[in-house]
Each structure stands twice: as structure tokens, then as C-alpha cells.
Design a protein around this motif. Sequence first.
Motif, short mmCIF file in Angstrom:
data_model
loop_
_atom_site.label_atom_id
_atom_site.label_comp_id
_atom_site.label_asym_id
_atom_site.label_seq_id
_atom_site.Cartn_x
_atom_site.Cartn_y
_atom_site.Cartn_z
N THR A 274 0.85 -1.19 0.00
CA THR A 274 0.00 0.00 0.00
C THR A 274 0.88 1.24 0.00
O THR A 274 1.84 1.34 0.78
CB THR A 274 -0.92 0.02 1.23
N TYR A 275 0.55 2.18 -0.88
CA TYR A 275 1.25 3.46 -0.95
C TYR A 275 0.29 4.57 -0.54
O TYR A 275 -0.84 4.64 -1.05
CB TYR A 275 1.75 3.74 -2.37
N LEU A 276 0.72 5.40 0.40
CA LEU A 276 -0.07 6.56 0.82
C LEU A 276 0.46 7.78 0.06
O LEU A 276 1.60 8.20 0.26
CB LEU A 276 0.03 6.76 2.33
N TYR A 277 -0.37 8.30 -0.81
CA TYR A 277 0.04 9.41 -1.68
C TYR A 277 -0.32 10.74 -1.03
O TYR A 277 -1.43 10.91 -0.50
CB TYR A 277 -0.66 9.28 -3.03
N LYS A 278 0.61 11.68 -1.08
CA LYS A 278 0.37 13.01 -0.55
C LYS A 278 1.12 14.02 -1.41
O LYS A 278 2.31 13.86 -1.67
CB LYS A 278 0.82 13.11 0.91
N ASP A 279 0.40 15.04 -1.85
CA ASP A 279 1.00 16.04 -2.73
C ASP A 279 0.36 17.39 -2.47
O ASP A 279 -0.81 17.47 -2.05
CB ASP A 279 0.80 15.64 -4.20
N SER A 280 1.13 18.43 -2.69
CA SER A 280 0.62 19.79 -2.51
C SER A 280 1.38 20.71 -3.46
O SER A 280 2.61 20.60 -3.58
CB SER A 280 0.81 20.26 -1.06
N PHE A 281 0.66 21.59 -4.14
CA PHE A 281 1.32 22.53 -5.04
C PHE A 281 0.58 23.87 -5.00
O PHE A 281 -0.61 23.95 -4.66
CB PHE A 281 1.37 21.99 -6.47
N GLY A 400 -4.10 10.35 -1.36
CA GLY A 400 -4.61 9.18 -2.07
C GLY A 400 -4.04 7.89 -1.51
O GLY A 400 -3.11 7.89 -0.70
N THR A 401 -4.63 6.80 -1.93
CA THR A 401 -4.20 5.47 -1.52
C THR A 401 -4.05 4.60 -2.77
O THR A 401 -4.94 4.58 -3.63
CB THR A 401 -5.21 4.83 -0.56
N ILE A 402 -2.93 3.89 -2.83
CA ILE A 402 -2.65 3.03 -3.98
C ILE A 402 -2.37 1.63 -3.47
O ILE A 402 -1.45 1.42 -2.66
CB ILE A 402 -1.45 3.56 -4.79
#
Length: 413
Positions: A274-281, A400-402
Amino acid sequence: MNRRGQWNGSLTVRAEGGSPERFFNLCGFHGISLTRIERDGNGYRFCIAAGDFYEARKLSRKAQVKLLIKEKRGLPFFLRRSRKRLAFYVGILVCTGLLYASSLFIWDIRMEGNTKYTDITLLHFLESKGYVHGMKKAGIVCEDIEKDIRNHYNDITWVSAEISGNRLIIRIKENQVLEAAADTGQEEEKEEAESLTGQEVPDTSALGRDVTASRGGIILSMITRTGTPAVHVGDTVEPGQILISGIVEIKDEGGNLLKTGGVKADGDVIASTTYLYKDSFSLTYPKQYYTGQKKVRRYLWLFGSRHYVPGGKNTYEKSDEVDTYSQVHLWGNFYLPVGWGTVTAREYRDAEGVYSETAAKEQAEKRFRAYCENLEAADVKVEEASYQVSVGTDTCDVTGTIHATEAIALTEE
């Protein structure tokens, strides 16, 4: 007309009046060859070598036959007719010589397969090594070019250079990780260390090498080739946890432990991760505003050098340039040292753009998809992916979750 007639010349002659039969007999008696004799109205038509015509004309007077030349063929007559075009044929010879001389040099260097390094960057490097447009093909060693590029650029792992026509074609591959055998020369290094220190160096291979988890997850499948399995299908593992131990136990028939030994563990372990996705721009971003002003500068390329036409020089403070170039080639890979091109400079100014809510969500989706594509490129199979977007006043935040499936076996070195 035979080949001899082509070189020495031949004539097509019409004989009329008098006694043609006597004329033919006289020619045969004096060894003059007449060919293709045929009736032509009230006379005869035949072919004769140009060198025999003057002797035949003397004999025709005895037979009171009139000879009329109808056609002249062969090299001597062609050269006589071409005297006024001498410069044209000399030009053909000179052009042929120039083409042959041009074929002895390299007039085009072509790069293929490069993505990280531009053609200009690689051409400048080759120029520093002496490989330039206009150099003799006889002085090029393709193996040396391949070696120089590999030694200078560490992330270029494969190079192929070849000469085709008067082009030097260089094909490269970038960003490929090559595995090297880690065990090569270990025995020699051990013996050298013992000779220098006078002490015995322990054999680390006897301690065994484990296979550990490169990432946490749930084991889906497991194949052990060497070593002892430390986990089983369905187990949850953490990063760094031993999956296959490099310590093997040797037991007797009764199951009693006799001794343990070390091996290099090896196997395939597939896990659900499981990958926990986090992004901010930021919602603001720099962009270029083109003013619509441009300047075009033309040039002529001769023997590896550019000769610019006066005018059109780029005087803009900020601009980008597009170089369009064409080189003359006759066929296939036979290029000439002549070409032309244009350099178009387009003026722009720095500006600041602001994402709308819709544009911000589109950008967030684009970045999320790019992240998933990078995982796929790293042999991570994405099974399910979801994300949420929150557009604020100044920033756009994405979480997000992958869920993925991947190989997590990592062998210790």
C-alpha cells in the motif's frame, strides 16, 4: 555497329550511279570491309569504317560511283561534335572528382536514442575529442568513440558507433542499471588482506546472506531457491524484515541438529503493498508570455561552418530559439558538406498564472497519474488507486491510496 566501330567510328554511306557491283569488287580486292549492304532505291546503302572511307572514295571514281555519307557514328565524331561543349564535360569530370573526394570525409554526425543529453551537448563532447564534421573517415575508430562516451557519461550504459556512407551514426541507451557480480575477486582480496595484516580474515560468506523485505505488505506468493523461509504466504511483514534466512540447518535422520551453515539466500517474494500518496502545489505558477515579436536569421552551412546572412540577430532580453536545418544529400546516407537553415528567436516575458479550481483539479489528476505511471515503470503493478483533492486559497492538496502488487525480495550484499 560493333565495339571496334564505336571506338574508331563508322559511316553509313549510299552508293548511286555508275557500276556499284564493280565498286564492291574493288573494295573486296583492296581489303576494305563493307557491312549491311542493302538495296536503297536505285542505289545501295552500306556501312564502312571511318578510316577506310577515303580509300573507298578513290575506288568509287574508277567505278564512276557517287558516295554520299548519310550517318556518322562512334567516339571520334562524338568528340568532334562536343568541342563547343568542352566546358560542360570538364565540369562533369570535376563534379565526379569532388563527389569522390567528399565521400572520403564525414559530413553528418547523427545521434539516436538520447533523451537526457541533447545532440548539441554530445556533439560538443565529440568535438573536444577531435570528432568533427569534415574529418576523414579513415581516421575514425568507432570503438574509441564508444569507449570515450561511456567513460565520460556514467548514465550512458550502451553505445554503438558506425559509419554509413559519409555519416557517423551514434546510437546510445541511457539510464539502464547494469548489475555487476559482487563476488568477483573476493578470494584474492582476502588473501591480500591476510598477507598485509598477518591475521586470518573471517570468511563472511560462511555467515550467510539473508533476503529481506524492501517494503512492508502481505505475502501473496513465495518461492525459495536457497536458504530457509522465515515467513509464509499470508504473513504481514515490515520493511527490513528477514524473508529468507541465509542460515541453513543440517539435521540427521532423527531430526537432530548436526550443524548450521551459511548460504546466499535467494528467492522470489510477491506481496500486496500500500502506498499513501500526498502532494501539494501552489495555485500560482510561472509562465511565459510571448509578445508575438520574432526575428529570423538565415545561414548557409559549408564544410562544417555556419555563415550567417546579415540581419535578424537576436537582441531580445528573453527569448527561445528554434533551429531548423537541412543538409543536401544525393541518396541514402551520402551527404554533401552543404546545407542551409534558419534560427527563429521568439521574444517572451515572464508572467504569473493562477490555476482555476477546475484547472487545479486537472493538474492534481495529472500529477497523480504520473506518480502511478512511475510505479508501473518500476515494476509495481497498481491494482487500485484513489485520491481526493482539496483546493484552498493558495494551495491545492491531494491525498490518495494506492494498492499494488510487487516483488519485495531484497538480497543482502
